[in-house]
Motif scaffolding. Structure first.
Motif, short mmCIF file in Angstrom:
data_model
loop_
_atom_site.label_atom_id
_atom_site.label_comp_id
_atom_site.label_asym_id
_atom_site.label_seq_id
_atom_site.Cartn_x
_atom_site.Cartn_y
_atom_site.Cartn_z
N ARG A 20 1.27 -1.04 0.03
CA ARG A 20 -0.17 -0.20 -0.02
C ARG A 20 1.02 1.51 -0.24
N LYS A 21 2.32 1.26 0.85
CA LYS A 21 2.97 2.62 0.59
C LYS A 21 3.68 2.08 -0.70
N LEU A 22 3.64 1.16 -0.98
CA LEU A 22 4.66 1.56 -2.82
C LEU A 22 3.92 2.17 -3.45
N TYR A 23 1.86 1.62 -4.09
CA TYR A 23 1.25 2.45 -4.69
C TYR A 23 0.80 4.24 -3.96
N ASP A 31 3.25 -3.46 -10.80
CA ASP A 31 4.52 -3.29 -10.75
C ASP A 31 4.56 -3.93 -8.96
N VAL A 32 3.68 -4.59 -9.06
CA VAL A 32 3.80 -5.31 -7.24
C VAL A 32 3.46 -6.61 -6.66
N SER A 33 3.80 -7.68 -6.89
CA SER A 33 4.24 -9.06 -6.70
C SER A 33 3.57 -9.30 -4.68
N ILE A 34 3.06 -10.17 -4.41
CA ILE A 34 3.39 -10.75 -3.38
C ILE A 34 3.54 -12.51 -3.36
N MET A 35 4.21 -13.29 -2.56
CA MET A 35 4.32 -14.74 -2.83
C MET A 35 4.66 -15.04 -1.88
N SER A 36 4.02 -16.85 -1.27
CA SER A 36 4.42 -16.66 0.01
C SER A 36 5.85 -17.85 -0.23
N LEU A 37 7.15 -17.80 0.63
CA LEU A 37 7.95 -18.40 0.85
C LEU A 37 7.35 -19.62 1.78
N ALA A 38 8.05 -21.24 1.13
CA ALA A 38 7.76 -22.42 2.02
C ALA A 38 8.86 -22.77 3.00
N GLY A 39 9.99 -22.07 3.01
CA GLY A 39 10.97 -21.96 4.08
C GLY A 39 12.25 -23.45 3.77
N ASP A 40 11.80 -23.81 2.62
CA ASP A 40 13.39 -24.68 2.48
C ASP A 40 14.68 -24.20 1.63
N GLY A 41 14.37 -22.93 0.74
CA GLY A 41 15.06 -22.38 -0.18
C GLY A 41 16.26 -21.09 1.38
N PRO A 42 17.21 -21.16 0.62
CA PRO A 42 17.91 -20.28 0.72
C PRO A 42 17.50 -19.18 0.85
N ALA A 61 11.41 2.52 -3.66
CA ALA A 61 11.37 0.64 -3.64
C ALA A 61 12.05 0.61 -2.76
N ALA A 62 13.36 0.26 -2.25
CA ALA A 62 14.04 -0.31 -1.72
C ALA A 62 14.04 0.16 -0.27
#
Length: 150
Positions: A20-23, A31-42, A61-62
């Motif tokens: 929302r702050k980016l919007y 330009d904004v995407s949210i995705m879930s991370l499973a936790g088994d990667g780096p 953005a950073a």
């Protein structure tokens, strides 16, 4: 390839708040995407917010992600379509951006603050000691012709 800045958050709610702050700063929902991370990667577990940004917008953005509490702020180049980072690989090692306090982001913020301070000092010198750019008549010796400053 698109230029991408991403950060990991503890929850979807935290990531959505930063989105929302980016919007609010003019980034599009495309330009904004949210995705879930499973936790088994780096990258570990959590929620990844990725923002497609070019040039100075990358730093912006950073900064927004960092101020919103992002962990492991990363920079990437990837394929972006329909508002999604489609070639994202959770198993690949992220290219982390330098930590706050001594890295690229900190230097950029210090530079922006010093530019702001210089402008405030200039306004104060021309406008009777005011610290903000309030309307004034700058004139006289070295005043440059008496224009209004806003």
């Amino acid at each position: 390839m698109s230029s991408i800045v991403a950060g990991r958050f503890a929850s979807v709610a935290d990531a959505e708040e930063v989105a929302r702050k980016l919007y609010a700063r003019g980034f599009s929902v495309w330009d904004v995407s949210i995705m879930s991370l499973a936790g088994d990667g780096p990258r570990g577990s959590g929620v990844l917010l990725a923002a497609r940004a070019k040039g100075d917008r990358r730093d912006e953005a950073a900064d927004v992600l960092q101020e919103g509490g992002a962990a492991d702020l990363e920079s990437a180049s990837g394929k972006w379509e329909g508002g999604q980072w489609i070639d994202f690989d959770a198993g690949s090692k992220p290219s982390l951006m330098e930590a706050p306090g001594g890295g690229m982001l900190a230097r950029a913020r210090i530079w922006r603050r010093s530019r702001r301070a210089s402008r405030v000092a200039a306004w104060a010198g021309q406008c009777g000691g005011r610290r903000a750019p309030a309307p004034c008549r700058a004139g006289g010796a070295g005043g440059g012709g008496g224009g209004e400053h806003r």
